[in-house]
Scaffold this motif. Sequence first.
Motif, PDB file in Angstrom:
ATOM      1  N   PHE A 112       0.839  -1.208   0.000  1.00  5.74           N
ATOM      2  CA  PHE A 112       0.000   0.000   0.000  1.00  5.74           C
ATOM      3  C   PHE A 112       0.874   1.259   0.000  1.00  5.74           C
ATOM      4  O   PHE A 112       0.689   2.158  -0.818  1.00  5.74           O
ATOM      5  N   THR A 113       1.855   1.312   0.901  1.00  4.91           N
ATOM      6  CA  THR A 113       2.692   2.512   0.988  1.00  4.91           C
ATOM      7  C   THR A 113       3.517   2.704  -0.282  1.00  4.91           C
ATOM      8  O   THR A 113       3.651   3.820  -0.778  1.00  4.91           O
ATOM      9  N   GLN A 114       4.044   1.589  -0.812  1.00  2.00           N
ATOM     10  CA  GLN A 114       4.852   1.672  -2.033  1.00  2.00           C
ATOM     11  C   GLN A 114       4.015   2.242  -3.176  1.00  2.00           C
ATOM     12  O   GLN A 114       4.459   3.103  -3.920  1.00  2.00           O
ATOM     13  N   LEU A 115       2.775   1.769  -3.308  1.00  2.00           N
ATOM     14  CA  LEU A 115       1.918   2.236  -4.400  1.00  2.00           C
ATOM     15  C   LEU A 115       1.449   3.674  -4.144  1.00  2.00           C
ATOM     16  O   LEU A 115       1.299   4.465  -5.071  1.00  2.00           O
ATOM     17  N   HIS A 116       1.247   4.007  -2.891  1.00  2.00           N
ATOM     18  CA  HIS A 116       0.860   5.377  -2.555  1.00  2.00           C
ATOM     19  C   HIS A 116       1.992   6.337  -2.940  1.00  2.00           C
ATOM     20  O   HIS A 116       1.757   7.417  -3.467  1.00  2.00           O
ATOM     21  N   ALA A 117       3.240   5.885  -2.701  1.00  2.00           N
ATOM     22  CA  ALA A 117       4.405   6.717  -2.997  1.00  2.00           C
ATOM     23  C   ALA A 117       4.499   7.005  -4.484  1.00  2.00           C
ATOM     24  O   ALA A 117       4.949   8.075  -4.887  1.00  2.00           O
ATOM     25  N   THR A 118       4.089   6.059  -5.339  1.00  3.99           N
ATOM     26  CA  THR A 118       4.212   6.255  -6.783  1.00  3.99           C
ATOM     27  C   THR A 118       2.898   6.738  -7.387  1.00  3.99           C
ATOM     28  O   THR A 118       2.680   6.597  -8.592  1.00  3.99           O
ATOM     29  N   ALA A 119       2.015   7.295  -6.572  1.00  4.91           N
ATOM     30  CA  ALA A 119       0.768   7.898  -7.043  1.00  4.91           C
ATOM     31  C   ALA A 119      -0.044   6.965  -7.943  1.00  4.91           C
ATOM     32  O   ALA A 119      -0.422   7.298  -9.051  1.00  4.91           O
ATOM     33  N   THR A 120      -0.268   5.757  -7.439  1.00  3.54           N
ATOM     34  CA  THR A 120      -1.016   4.757  -8.205  1.00  3.54           C
ATOM     35  C   THR A 120      -2.521   5.028  -8.070  1.00  3.54           C
ATOM     36  O   THR A 120      -2.987   5.342  -6.987  1.00  3.54           O
ATOM     37  N   PRO A 121      -3.273   4.896  -9.165  1.00  2.16           N
ATOM     38  CA  PRO A 121      -4.724   5.103  -9.061  1.00  2.16           C
ATOM     39  C   PRO A 121      -5.382   4.108  -8.102  1.00  2.16           C
ATOM     40  O   PRO A 121      -4.906   2.979  -7.938  1.00  2.16           O
ATOM     41  N   PHE A 158       6.041   0.764 -19.346  1.00  4.46           N
ATOM     42  CA  PHE A 158       5.422   1.812 -20.150  1.00  4.46           C
ATOM     43  C   PHE A 158       3.900   1.858 -19.979  1.00  4.46           C
ATOM     44  O   PHE A 158       3.258   2.822 -20.360  1.00  4.46           O
ATOM     45  N   LEU A 159       3.292   0.812 -19.403  1.00  2.16           N
ATOM     46  CA  LEU A 159       1.825   0.785 -19.274  1.00  2.16           C
ATOM     47  C   LEU A 159       1.342   1.912 -18.358  1.00  2.16           C
ATOM     48  O   LEU A 159       2.006   2.251 -17.381  1.00  2.16           O
ATOM     49  N   PRO A 160       0.171   2.473 -18.667  1.00  2.00           N
ATOM     50  CA  PRO A 160      -0.352   3.554 -17.814  1.00  2.00           C
ATOM     51  C   PRO A 160      -0.879   3.023 -16.477  1.00  2.00           C
ATOM     52  O   PRO A 160      -1.106   1.816 -16.334  1.00  2.00           O
ATOM     53  N   PHE A 161      -1.081   3.908 -15.516  1.00  2.42           N
ATOM     54  CA  PHE A 161      -1.688   3.611 -14.201  1.00  2.42           C
ATOM     55  C   PHE A 161      -0.949   2.546 -13.403  1.00  2.42           C
ATOM     56  O   PHE A 161      -1.571   1.806 -12.637  1.00  2.42           O
ATOM     57  N   VAL A 178       0.035  -6.889 -14.539  1.00  3.36           N
ATOM     58  CA  VAL A 178       0.450  -7.717 -15.677  1.00  3.36           C
ATOM     59  C   VAL A 178       1.616  -8.614 -15.263  1.00  3.36           C
ATOM     60  O   VAL A 178       1.623  -9.823 -15.529  1.00  3.36           O
ATOM     61  N   ALA A 179       2.606  -8.026 -14.565  1.00  3.09           N
ATOM     62  CA  ALA A 179       3.786  -8.789 -14.155  1.00  3.09           C
ATOM     63  C   ALA A 179       3.403  -9.884 -13.169  1.00  3.09           C
ATOM     64  O   ALA A 179       3.902 -11.016 -13.248  1.00  3.09           O
ATOM     65  N   ALA A 180       2.495  -9.572 -12.250  1.00  2.00           N
ATOM     66  CA  ALA A 180       2.071 -10.584 -11.281  1.00  2.00           C
ATOM     67  C   ALA A 180       1.428 -11.768 -12.001  1.00  2.00           C
ATOM     68  O   ALA A 180       1.723 -12.932 -11.699  1.00  2.00           O
ATOM     69  N   PHE A 181       0.582 -11.465 -12.995  1.00  2.00           N
ATOM     70  CA  PHE A 181      -0.050 -12.554 -13.740  1.00  2.00           C
ATOM     71  C   PHE A 181       0.983 -13.387 -14.490  1.00  2.00           C
ATOM     72  O   PHE A 181       0.880 -14.616 -14.539  1.00  2.00           O
TER      73      PHE A 181
END
Lengths: 245, 105
Positions: free
Chosen positions: A66-75, A209-212, A218-221
Amino acid sequence: MTNKFVHKNSALNEFVSGLKDGLPLQIGVIPFGIVFGIVGLEVGLSPLQTFFMSSILFGGASQIVFTQLHATATPFAVLVATVSAVNLRHLLYGMVMSEYLRHLPLKWRLALGYLLTDEAFAVSHQRYTQRPTSDFMHYHLLGSGIMLWFCWQVSTAIGILSGPTIPESFQLGFAIPLTFIAVIIPSLSHFPAIFSAISAGLAALLFQFLPFNLWLIVAAFCGIIVGTLSSYVSKNYIKKIQERK
Amino acid sequence: MSVWIAIIFTGFLTFGTRFLPLSPLMPEKLPDWLQLAMKFVPVSVLSAIIIPAIFISEDTGYIVIQDNLRIVAAIVAIFVAYFSRSTAITILSGLSVIWILTFLE
């Protein structure tokens, strides 16, 4: 009367042994909680948000994700999807434990569901499978869960309080990937898991390069598919070798 | 505000994944392939976070290999994690490598 006393006693015994069995794991939990408290503030969460995340989410890996994604302004949607994906393993824990917990009243199942973390599962599952069974085994999970919950809240608070005193040049943000390295290395004990980790990591770089921040999902899948397929292949391979013999 | 919503929402979902199997809503057994696939979820998600955090520069957004202290720190941390099996020691060793190398530069 005596009967009731015996019951109370063995429930208490289970509870205390749950607390005790959970204790050694806190050596790993407490520094993890402190790191989370520090990192939470560092990525711009408020002290209250950081503190209450430890009781609302109550899961080390999901909180750090959560914090990592918050840091990179993830939607919002990608953040929620990723944190949930990290949590999917809990379905497995629940399914293993449900054999022992299904019959309990709702309030017990709600409480134990909330407390069912990686560590509590590991400790209490051992108790459920290795020692003679009793009607009070759920008190063991309650004990190991409460031990963990308490240490997690306290260590988060310590992290929040000590965080602002640490200078930025210490690069504590890098503690996040380091924590995850410590979490996954023990599980890389067979080739499918190693393949899964490598392909997820490479895909994460390839799909930047993928948005959002969609590269993450994608990588997890990619990792999940490669891991699953390769363990099917290796199972068939082992079967063939055994048939030859 | 949206952070609070995200915390509560993900918290609710997290509780859901823990409670669901203890409720009658969940079938007692999922298909084998799905159970197998779920075992690879944590490794995949976490690796997908680890690798870019090591290789991608925060400043430029590009992959950096030369003079990237994080690669050295991560390799040390992998060995330390393998032999110590301790989260605390792993974090400390990785950070110390960064600190020492930055100091020497």
